[in-house]
Design an enzyme around this catalytic site. Structure first.
Site, short mmCIF file in Angstrom:
data_model
loop_
_atom_site.label_atom_id
_atom_site.label_comp_id
_atom_site.label_asym_id
_atom_site.label_seq_id
_atom_site.Cartn_x
_atom_site.Cartn_y
_atom_site.Cartn_z
N GLU A 1 2.00 -6.14 -3.08
CA GLU A 1 0.88 -5.86 -2.18
C GLU A 1 1.10 -6.07 -0.73
OE1 GLU A 1 -0.02 -2.75 -2.16
OE2 GLU A 1 0.23 -2.40 -3.79
N TYR B 1 -9.02 -3.63 0.83
CA TYR B 1 -7.10 -3.07 -0.33
C TYR B 1 -6.42 -3.73 -1.53
CZ TYR B 1 -3.28 -0.69 -0.71
OH TYR B 1 -1.80 0.09 -1.90
N ASP C 1 -4.83 3.57 0.65
CA ASP C 1 -4.53 2.89 2.38
C ASP C 1 -4.62 3.72 3.27
OD1 ASP C 1 -2.46 4.26 1.38
OD2 ASP C 1 -1.15 3.14 0.96
N CYS D 1 -6.22 23.33 1.51
CA CYS D 1 -5.91 22.48 2.28
C CYS D 1 -6.01 23.27 3.46
CB CYS D 1 -4.38 21.88 2.33
SG CYS D 1 -4.90 20.55 3.72
S1 SF4 Z 1 -1.51 21.01 3.15
FE1 SF4 Z 1 -0.04 19.68 4.81
S2 SF4 Z 1 -1.94 18.67 5.78
FE2 SF4 Z 1 -2.84 19.22 3.78
S3 SF4 Z 1 -2.40 17.57 2.58
FE3 SF4 Z 1 -0.18 18.84 2.31
S4 SF4 Z 1 1.15 18.39 4.10
FE4 SF4 Z 1 -1.42 17.00 3.69
#
Ligand code: SF4
Length: 240
Positions: free
Chosen positions: A27, A104, A122, A168
């Site tokens: 680390e 960290y 991180d 996401c």
């Molecule tokens: S969908 Fe794209 S922006 Fe979302 S976590 Fe995965 S790689 Fe990252």
């Protein structure tokens, strides 16, 4: 996420151990040096100094020599001091008491070696957290690091290969380039590195060296100046 990691996770030598000293070495090296450059240096280091006690018994000069090429040389000295602390008093409950160990690094050693229920955050982990808005459990630590390093990249994430893509909200976005680190070429950091390299090769008269760089290196405990001769520290005169 964990399934993705089982298939795509990076096989890194510090992931094959739970020895807190070995994880600490990895680390500290990884703090400012890229993974590919750290791997061989980590293996060499552990072969030479396999335990905190063996590193603690080394001279600061040997530690500085062994650190050459990794950059940010104070890290090597701090690692040496941390080993001396551990060898003399054992591991502290609060790992940030060790020189060179911030929140960290303490979380990473705690999680990967000591089973602490904490997620080390991180740059890579923070990026995935921010983009997904998810709260990840500590178990996902290494998977998140690899996802951030290889898929959820800073500028152009590879969302098509991402196990989190379905939920996401940032999927498909592109990002502006991050502010670049100030250039090493021509910097005072470069002057320090060059001066230290010269002293590592052989002790030298102060008059032959960059005086400001020597002063800065001496302040950090990386060199010592006696009778206008600059040398690596012979004693454990390391400062935090
Ligand atoms: S969908 Fe794209 S922006 Fe979302 S976590 Fe995965 S790689 Fe990252």
């Amino acid at each position: 996420m964990l399934d993705w990691f089982a298939t795509h996770g990076r096989d890194l030598p510090w992931r094959r151990t739970r020895d807190p000293y070995a994880i600490l070495v990895s680390e500290v090296m990884l703090q400012q040096t890229q993974v590919e450059r750290v791997v061989p240096r980590y293996l060499d280091w552990l072969e030479r100094w396999p335990t905190a006690a063996s590193l603690a018994a080394a001279s600061p000069a040997d530690v500085i020599r062994a650190w050459q090429g990794l950059g940010y040389n104070r890290r090597g000295l701090n690692l040496h001091r941390a080993a001396q602390h551990i060898a003399a008093r054992g591991w502290p409950t609060d790992l940030t008491e060790l020189p060179g160990v911030g929140p960290y690094t303490a979380a990473a050693v705690g999680s990967f070696a000591l089973g602490a229920d904490v997620l080390p955050v991180d740059t890579n982990v923070r990026r995935v957290q921010e983009r997904t808005g998810y709260a990840f459990s500590p178990r996902a630590g290494q998977a998140l690091m690899d996802l951030g390093a290889t898929v959820c990249l800073a500028r152009i994430p590879r969302c098509a290969s991402c196990p989190l893509a379905a939920g996401c909200p940032s999927r498909g976005r592109r990002y502006e380039p991050l502010r670049k680190q100030s250039p090493f070429e021509g910097s005072f950091r470069q002057r320090r590195a060059r001066t230290l390299r010269l002293v590592v090769a052989a002790e030298r008269p102060l008059a032959e060296l960059d005086a400001a760089a020597v002063e800065s290196l001496a302040r950090d405990g990386l060199v010592q100046v006696e009778a206008d001769v600059v040398a690596l520290p012979r004693e454990a005169t390391i400062r935090a």
